[in-house]
Design an enzyme around this catalytic site. Structure first.
Site, PDB file in Angstrom:
ATOM      1  N   LYS A 142       0.886  -1.180   0.000  1.00  0.00           N
ATOM      2  CA  LYS A 142       0.000   0.000   0.000  1.00  0.00           C
ATOM      3  C   LYS A 142       0.915   1.218   0.000  1.00  0.00           C
ATOM      4  O   LYS A 142       1.577   1.522   0.991  1.00  0.00           O
ATOM      5  CB  LYS A 142      -0.890  -0.034   1.241  1.00  0.00           C
ATOM      6  CG  LYS A 142      -2.250   0.628   1.070  1.00  0.00           C
ATOM      7  CD  LYS A 142      -2.201   2.116   0.809  1.00  0.00           C
ATOM      8  CE  LYS A 142      -1.995   2.913   2.077  1.00  0.00           C
ATOM      9  NZ  LYS A 142      -1.714   4.332   1.802  1.00  0.00           N
ATOM     10  N   CYS A 195      12.966   9.216   9.748  1.00  0.00           N
ATOM     11  CA  CYS A 195      12.558   8.723  11.072  1.00  0.00           C
ATOM     12  C   CYS A 195      13.731   8.746  12.039  1.00  0.00           C
ATOM     13  O   CYS A 195      13.563   9.006  13.222  1.00  0.00           O
ATOM     14  CB  CYS A 195      11.991   7.324  10.955  1.00  0.00           C
ATOM     15  SG  CYS A 195      13.041   6.248  10.005  1.00  0.00           S
ATOM     16  N   GLU A 215       8.175  14.618  17.566  1.00  0.00           N
ATOM     17  CA  GLU A 215       8.852  14.550  16.271  1.00  0.00           C
ATOM     18  C   GLU A 215       8.356  15.692  15.379  1.00  0.00           C
ATOM     19  O   GLU A 215       7.150  15.879  15.224  1.00  0.00           O
ATOM     20  CB  GLU A 215       8.507  13.203  15.631  1.00  0.00           C
ATOM     21  CG  GLU A 215       9.245  12.903  14.364  1.00  0.00           C
ATOM     22  CD  GLU A 215       8.905  11.517  13.825  1.00  0.00           C
ATOM     23  OE1 GLU A 215       7.735  11.107  13.902  1.00  0.00           O
ATOM     24  OE2 GLU A 215       9.831  10.856  13.335  1.00  0.00           O
TER      25      GLU A 215
END
Ligand code: NAD
Length: 481
Positions: A174, A283, A383
């Site tokens: 996906k 990340c 973050e």
């Protein structure tokens, strides 16, 4: 650039049941193309195709070396087509063209590495006495669902797909709705190397729609998710409902601890790559620097120099490696980062450089450094996922470790010192899946990667990742006496 891109299911290019989605070029703010948007019915079809291929044994029954060769060939396909893939990636994602090329090379490297590993997944025989013959083998799970984020769409897909195929699984990918185009390269690669239809299925769809349908699908046997914490939790719940394993690679608020004996000149390079590569949308970005009081001002001076040396402009205008940074992935992401900078200022942080949206169209944000950040501030804990570095101070080794470990995350960390004992002690105490000593991003495809805490569980990369895609079977045979 083709104006309309389709999904790829069971070896065929098809439209989406949910219509189409516009893909925007973040370097200009203008529409780039349309992509077919999958619905739950398309997900059903893709999972059925993968399941059918898996049950046929077309991949799992092969001698592993043969599977491995196809996986390696997929990597070569990516390199042979690097110009086209990198260009598409830059136009949809915003990163400089030279960074997009690095991403495609990194993706190819995964196929090389896991293609090579295919024939190393060996079982073992366990002695049970003379009346038994016993062996343990590793079998592919079957249908591997892989849900991909927009920051490294090519590399993140390559990371999971290569290991899943090498171990004989069928995959349903996906793609992220913001950057679905470049993933078409994996369908072309699968065809070029002769993978059976249904081994690689690729569809773009909305997270809450196609993504949720895929992660909750009863015929999916294993899930790999890379993305944000809230989505990771939703996917873990869906996996639990079907009692299937999942790997979660989530976010981070990773810290570099810089001691008074660190090589400050060399650290400039770590700042450049650690927080400004891919405009900080990484990340494992070095989003916090925790620096010893005595070198704080000198280090901030150097880091500000790095930030100010970067020219910020559309990625497609940046073919050559150099001191450049591209757009963020979307104006919404850019505005979120800019809002977080403003909120940090309200809490007492100081903008040492950057912080503004340049006066050009597109999703740009200046490379930013915030000083006077303290561990209690929101900016020190959440973050940003943008080119924003927070600088904190410490005066003792224990304090530095406490600050570094003080967020809910635990993806990576770094320690910069000439003292090996100090680095080794710190490495043991840092609660992160990976610790870099004296070089941010030290390591590679070979080194296991994944989080402690809210950064997720399971490991991708390295030999460890192979075990995500296989299940253990023990066969015990009673022999006639
Ligand atoms: P996201 O969680 O919003 O989306 C990631 C993917 O999940 C997309 O494909 C999205 O469509 C899909 N999704 C969204 N909701 C879903 C649902 N309810 N069910 C199933 N799928 C759903 O994350 P993002 O904004 O695309 O990516 C940024 C995040 O990813 C950051 O937090 C970043 O740190 C993290 N990330 C982690 C790694 C890693 O390896 N640890 C790598 C890259 C990015």
């Amino acid at each position: 650039m083709k104006s309309y891109w389709q999904n790829y299911i069971d070896g065929a290019w098809i439209d989406g049941g949910a219509g189409r989605i516009d893909v925007i070029n973040p370097g200009t703010g203008k529409k780039l193309a349309e992509h077919a948007l999958a619905d739950a019915t398309d997900v059903d079809r893709a999972v059925a195709a993968a399941r059918h291929m898996h049950h046929s044994g077309a991949l799992s029954d092969l001698r592993p070396v043969e599977r491995g060769r196809m996986v390696q060939a997929m990597g070569r396909y990516l390199l042979e087509n690097i110009d086209d893939i990198a260009r598409t990636l830059t136009l949809e994602q915003g990163k400089p063209l030279w960074e997009a090329r690095i991403e495609v090379e990194g993706a190819a490297r995964y196929f090389e590495y896991y293609g090579n590993q295919a024939e190393t997944v060996e079982g073992r025989s366990i002695p049970l006495g003379k009346n038994y013959f016993d062996f343990t083998t590793y079998e592919p799970f079957g249908v591997s669902a892989q849900i991909i984020p927009w920051n490294y769409p090519v590399e993140m897909t390559a990371r999971s797909l290569s290991a899943a195929l090498a171990t004989g699984n069928a995959c349903v990918i996906k793609t992220p709705e913001l950057t679905p185009l470049s993933n078409a390269c994996f369908a072309h690669a699968a065809e070029a190397v002769g993978l059976p239809n249904g081994a690689v299925n690729i569809l773009c769809g909305l997270g809450q729609d196609a993504g949720a349908a895929l992660s909750a699908h009863p015929d999916v046997n294993q899930i790999v998710f890379t993305g944000s914490v809230p989505t990771g939790i939703a996917i873990a719940k869906a996996a639990a409902q079907n009692v299937v394993p999942c790997v979660l690679e989530l976010g981070g608020k990773s810290a570099a601890i810089v001691h008074d004996d660190a090589d400050l000149a060399a650290f400039e390079n770590d700042v450049r790559w650690g927080i400004y590569f891919n405009a900080g949308q990484v990340c494992s970005a070095m989003s916090r620097v925790i620096v010893h009081d005595s070198v704080h001002d000198a280090l901030v001076g150097r880091m500000v120099g790095v930030a100010q040396s970067l020219s910020v402009r559309p990625g497609i205008e940046q073919p050559e490696f150099g001191p450049t940074m591209g757009a963020m992935v979307s104006e919404a992401q850019r505005d979120r980062a800019a809002d977080m900078i403003a909120a940090a200022q309200e809490q007492g942080a100081h903008v040492a450089t950057g912080g503004r949206k340049p006066n050009i169209s597109g999703a740009f944000l200046e490379p930013t450094i915030l000083t006077k950040v303290t561990p209690d501030m929101t900016i020190a804990n959440e973050e940003v996922f943008g080119p924003v570095l927070s600088v904190l101070k410490f005066s003792s080794d224990d304090e530095a470790i406490r600050i570094a470990n003080g967020t809910p995350y635990g993806l990576v960390s770094g320690i910069f010192t000439r003292d090996l004992d100090r680095a080794t002690h710190a490495a043991r105490k840092l609660r992160t899946g990976q610790v870099f000593v004296n070089e941010w991003y030290a390591g590679g495809v070979e080194t296991p990667f994944g989080g402690y805490g809210k950064s997720g569980y399971g490991r991708e990369k390295g030999r460890e990742a192979l075990w995500n895609y296989v299940q253990t079977k023990n066969i015990a045979i009673r022999l006639k006496g």
